[in-house]
Scaffold this active site. Structure first.
Site, mmCIF file in Angstrom:
data_model
loop_
_atom_site.group_PDB
_atom_site.id
_atom_site.type_symbol
_atom_site.label_atom_id
_atom_site.label_comp_id
_atom_site.label_asym_id
_atom_site.label_seq_id
_atom_site.Cartn_x
_atom_site.Cartn_y
_atom_site.Cartn_z
ATOM 1 N N THR A 1 0.818 -1.209 0.000
ATOM 2 C CA THR A 1 0.000 0.000 0.000
ATOM 3 C C THR A 1 0.855 1.264 0.000
ATOM 4 O O THR A 1 1.927 1.294 0.609
ATOM 5 C CB THR A 1 -0.933 0.013 1.240
ATOM 6 O OG1 THR A 1 -1.658 1.242 1.254
ATOM 7 C CG2 THR A 1 -0.174 -0.097 2.541
ATOM 8 N N LYS B 1 1.374 -3.712 6.746
ATOM 9 C CA LYS B 1 2.017 -3.693 5.422
ATOM 10 C C LYS B 1 3.426 -3.113 5.527
ATOM 11 O O LYS B 1 4.304 -3.456 4.737
ATOM 12 C CB LYS B 1 1.180 -2.894 4.427
ATOM 13 C CG LYS B 1 -0.203 -3.488 4.174
ATOM 14 C CD LYS B 1 -0.235 -4.415 2.974
ATOM 15 C CE LYS B 1 -1.613 -5.016 2.776
ATOM 16 N NZ LYS B 1 -1.800 -5.743 1.544
ATOM 17 N N TYR C 1 -3.765 -1.541 10.155
ATOM 18 C CA TYR C 1 -3.686 -2.214 8.849
ATOM 19 C C TYR C 1 -2.438 -1.749 8.085
ATOM 20 O O TYR C 1 -1.652 -2.567 7.592
ATOM 21 C CB TYR C 1 -4.952 -1.937 8.016
ATOM 22 C CG TYR C 1 -4.660 -2.015 6.542
ATOM 23 C CD1 TYR C 1 -4.387 -3.239 5.940
ATOM 24 C CD2 TYR C 1 -4.557 -0.855 5.762
ATOM 25 C CE1 TYR C 1 -4.034 -3.307 4.606
ATOM 26 C CE2 TYR C 1 -4.214 -0.915 4.431
ATOM 27 C CZ TYR C 1 -3.951 -2.147 3.860
ATOM 28 O OH TYR C 1 -3.584 -2.213 2.544
ATOM 29 N N HIS C 2 -2.250 -0.426 7.967
ATOM 30 C CA HIS C 2 -1.086 0.074 7.222
ATOM 31 C C HIS C 2 0.216 -0.333 7.921
ATOM 32 O O HIS C 2 1.232 -0.575 7.270
ATOM 33 C CB HIS C 2 -1.158 1.602 7.079
ATOM 34 C CG HIS C 2 -2.213 2.075 6.107
ATOM 35 N ND1 HIS C 2 -3.451 2.519 6.500
ATOM 36 C CD2 HIS C 2 -2.216 2.174 4.754
ATOM 37 C CE1 HIS C 2 -4.172 2.867 5.437
ATOM 38 N NE2 HIS C 2 -3.436 2.665 4.360
ATOM 39 N N SER D 1 -2.579 3.497 10.313
ATOM 40 C CA SER D 1 -3.556 2.598 10.949
ATOM 41 C C SER D 1 -2.847 1.281 11.224
ATOM 42 O O SER D 1 -1.750 1.036 10.679
ATOM 43 C CB SER D 1 -4.750 2.338 10.013
ATOM 44 O OG SER D 1 -4.339 1.494 8.934
HETATM 45 O O1 LIG Z 1 -16.324 8.512 3.596
HETATM 46 C C1 LIG Z 1 -15.125 8.786 3.618
HETATM 47 C C2 LIG Z 1 -14.114 7.789 3.598
HETATM 48 C C3 LIG Z 1 -12.791 8.189 3.643
HETATM 49 N N1 LIG Z 1 -12.469 9.510 3.682
HETATM 50 C C4 LIG Z 1 -11.051 9.907 3.714
HETATM 51 O O2 LIG Z 1 -10.470 9.447 2.511
HETATM 52 C C5 LIG Z 1 -9.114 9.073 2.722
HETATM 53 C C6 LIG Z 1 -8.897 7.687 2.176
HETATM 54 O O3 LIG Z 1 -9.684 6.746 2.877
HETATM 55 P P1 LIG Z 1 -10.014 5.315 2.216
HETATM 56 O O4 LIG Z 1 -10.912 4.580 3.155
HETATM 57 O O5 LIG Z 1 -10.483 5.498 0.826
HETATM 58 O O6 LIG Z 1 -8.560 4.656 2.102
HETATM 59 P P2 LIG Z 1 -7.611 3.912 3.152
HETATM 60 O O7 LIG Z 1 -8.224 3.794 4.484
HETATM 61 O O8 LIG Z 1 -6.268 4.577 3.095
HETATM 62 O O9 LIG Z 1 -7.443 2.442 2.587
HETATM 63 C C7 LIG Z 1 -7.673 2.081 1.231
HETATM 64 O O10 LIG Z 1 -6.613 2.517 0.427
HETATM 65 C C8 LIG Z 1 -5.321 1.986 0.793
HETATM 66 C C9 LIG Z 1 -4.343 2.597 -0.193
HETATM 67 S S1 LIG Z 1 -3.581 4.049 0.450
HETATM 68 O O11 LIG Z 1 -4.630 4.938 0.980
HETATM 69 O O12 LIG Z 1 -2.719 3.630 1.528
HETATM 70 O O13 LIG Z 1 -2.872 4.664 -0.642
HETATM 71 C C10 LIG Z 1 -5.373 0.474 0.685
HETATM 72 O O14 LIG Z 1 -4.136 -0.063 1.091
HETATM 73 C C11 LIG Z 1 -6.481 -0.069 1.543
HETATM 74 O O15 LIG Z 1 -6.583 -1.478 1.389
HETATM 75 C C12 LIG Z 1 -7.810 0.571 1.160
HETATM 76 O O16 LIG Z 1 -8.848 0.118 2.010
HETATM 77 C C13 LIG Z 1 -8.857 9.231 4.208
HETATM 78 O O17 LIG Z 1 -8.214 10.451 4.424
HETATM 79 C C14 LIG Z 1 -10.256 9.257 4.826
HETATM 80 O O18 LIG Z 1 -10.343 9.980 6.040
HETATM 81 C C15 LIG Z 1 -13.449 10.489 3.670
HETATM 82 O O19 LIG Z 1 -13.168 11.678 3.699
HETATM 83 N N2 LIG Z 1 -14.746 10.091 3.657
#
Ligand SMILES: O=c1ccn([C@@H]2O[C@H](COP(=O)(O)OP(=O)(O)O[C@H]3O[C@H](CS(=O)(=O)O)[C@@H](O)[C@H](O)[C@H]3O)[C@@H](O)[C@H]2O)c(=O)[nH]1
Length: 398
Positions: A145, A193, A189-190, A187
């Protein structure tokens, strides 16, 4: 090639399995079906009606004449079964998706933090130990990730995994050395990884295991050319507050007339990739294993970066929706910069699918088609990163 796909029933695993099979590879899926059990536990279901894995592979064989084998077991806890499967299948490539992948789910409770660490680290370590024990020269392709890098507001283009640092010895002479880019996971989770990366470094150095670690951004979209061939092949689409990712959530919310749930002011910049590019990247990585030696190959699997508030505005303007800034349940920077290099995958031939209104519309149509399957009460994210976030959401002092 003979390709084993660990976690081949999931959101990225299933369309990747089909894409590799469509490209003449001999695919075997391993899955414990824990992701389907988590849906039951959370009392939520994929927006799209997903068939059982046995129905899925039967449909694939009917539609294309290609066979995909399936083995059910728990990679994290059934080591002997894993060894047996490796010795029977003798895979040339092993694609490892078999980890708990949701940040909010990993932060929901002490039990789920412990489950995420136990599952993800055991799964990765079991795989590496078993590849060595089975004497396989398989290329391991792992879905990592972008979140391992963290989100500092330094105006740099994040490199692909490594950083060269200089440091003085006792006599003041400068030495330089390549290190893994420092991690700053946001998190549990992160964090898993980030820890996976150390396991890869060790097994690559100690045993010469060939490993590619793909630092993927946030996936959006749901269908690929292959999953769209038949309704029984449809991919899952998570919209709930634990597993739904931000852009896909906004698209479902817009389709339902629900306000878009922007966390805070939406100043978070994140990396994105469409699911159609995910499957292509997995294939490009799998088919280029000869280029991998004792140094872990890290590739940033991202095509563009966007600010959450900009995505909300785009969805609001193209589809029509109201934006609602909700208290952020996560402990994360209110605003950050992010830019990442992706030269490796571009060099292998990736032609990025850019965010465009047409593809957004495809997801909205799917959301409208299956709107009656949505439980609106499951839309808000109620997984709080710490007690301050919980009390701020409840209207108390943060
Ligand atoms: O309704 C929402 C959901 C999320 N967010 C915000 O959007 C961002 C991204 O959240 P996300 O749930 O889309 O992404 P994340 O939790 O980081 O995890 C997802 O994206 C990661 C890639 S990355 O984000 O690490 O590049 C992958 O590893 C994970 O498996 C996948 O679930 C965060 O700042 C979160 O606070 C909002 O503003 N509103």
């Amino acid at each position: 090639m003979r390709i084993l796909i660990l976690g081949g029933d999931g959101f990225c695993g299933w369309p990747s399995a089909l894409h590799l099979s469509a490209h003449e590879h001999q695919v075997t899926i391993v899955d414990s079906f824990v992701r389907r059990r988590i849906d039951d536990e959370l009392r939520v279901q994929s927006l799209t009606p997903i068939s059982t894995l046995s129905e899925r592979v039967r449909a694939w064989s009917e539609v294309t004449g290609r066979r995909i084998d399936v083995v059910e077991f728990d990679l994290a806890h059934e080591y002997d079964v894993l060894l047996d499967v490796l010795s029977k299948v003798r895979p040339e490539v092993i694609v490892h998706f078999a980890e708990q992948r949701a940040a909010p789910y990993s932060m929901k409770s002490p039990e789920l933090k412990r489950y995420t660490v136990d599952n993800n680290l055991n799964a990765t370590h079991n795989l590496l130990a078993a590849v060595v024990q089975a004497g396989l020269d398989a290329h391991v392709v792992h879905l990592g990730t972008m979140g391992v890098y963290g989100y500092e507001s330094v105006p740099v283009d994040l490199p692909e995994g490594y950083l060269t640092v200089s440091y003085p010895d006792r006599d003041g002479h400068l030495h330089s050395r390549e290190i893994l880019y420092p991690t700053a996971p946001g998190s549990v989770y992160h964090l898993t990884k980030s820890l996976d990366q150390l396991l890869f470094q060790f097994y690559a150095r100690n045993d010469g295991v060939r490993i590619t670690d793909l630092h993927q951004g946030i996936v959006w979209g749901t269908q690929t050319d292959e999953t769209a061939l038949d309704s029984r092949l449809i991919n899952r689409f998570d919209y709930d507050g634990d597993f739904g990712t931000v852009l896909n959530r906004f698209l479902v919310q817009a389709a339902l007339g629900h306000p878009l749930t922007v966390h805070g002011t939406g100043g978070q910049t994140r990396a994105f990739i469409n699911i159609r590019d995910t499957v292509r990247c997995i294939r490009l990585a799998a088919e280029s294993g000869d280029a991998v030696d004792g140094r872990v190959r890290v590739m940033n699997q991202v095509t563009e970066t966007h600010r959450v508030s900009d995505l909300a505005r785009l969805v609001a303007e193209t589809i029509g929706a109201r934006i609602s800034e909700v208290p952020n349940p996560r402990a994360e920077a209110d605003e950050n910069l992010l830019s990442a290099r992706n030269d490796h995958l571009l060099g292998l031939g990736l032609e990025p699918t850019r965010l465009d209104a047409g593809l957004l519309q495809e997801s909205v149509e799917i959301a409208q088609k299956y709107a009656d399957r949505v439980d609106v009460s499951r839309i808000p994210s109620t997984s709080y990163w710490n007690s301050a976030r919980r009390s701020s959401a409840a209207g108390g002092d943060a």
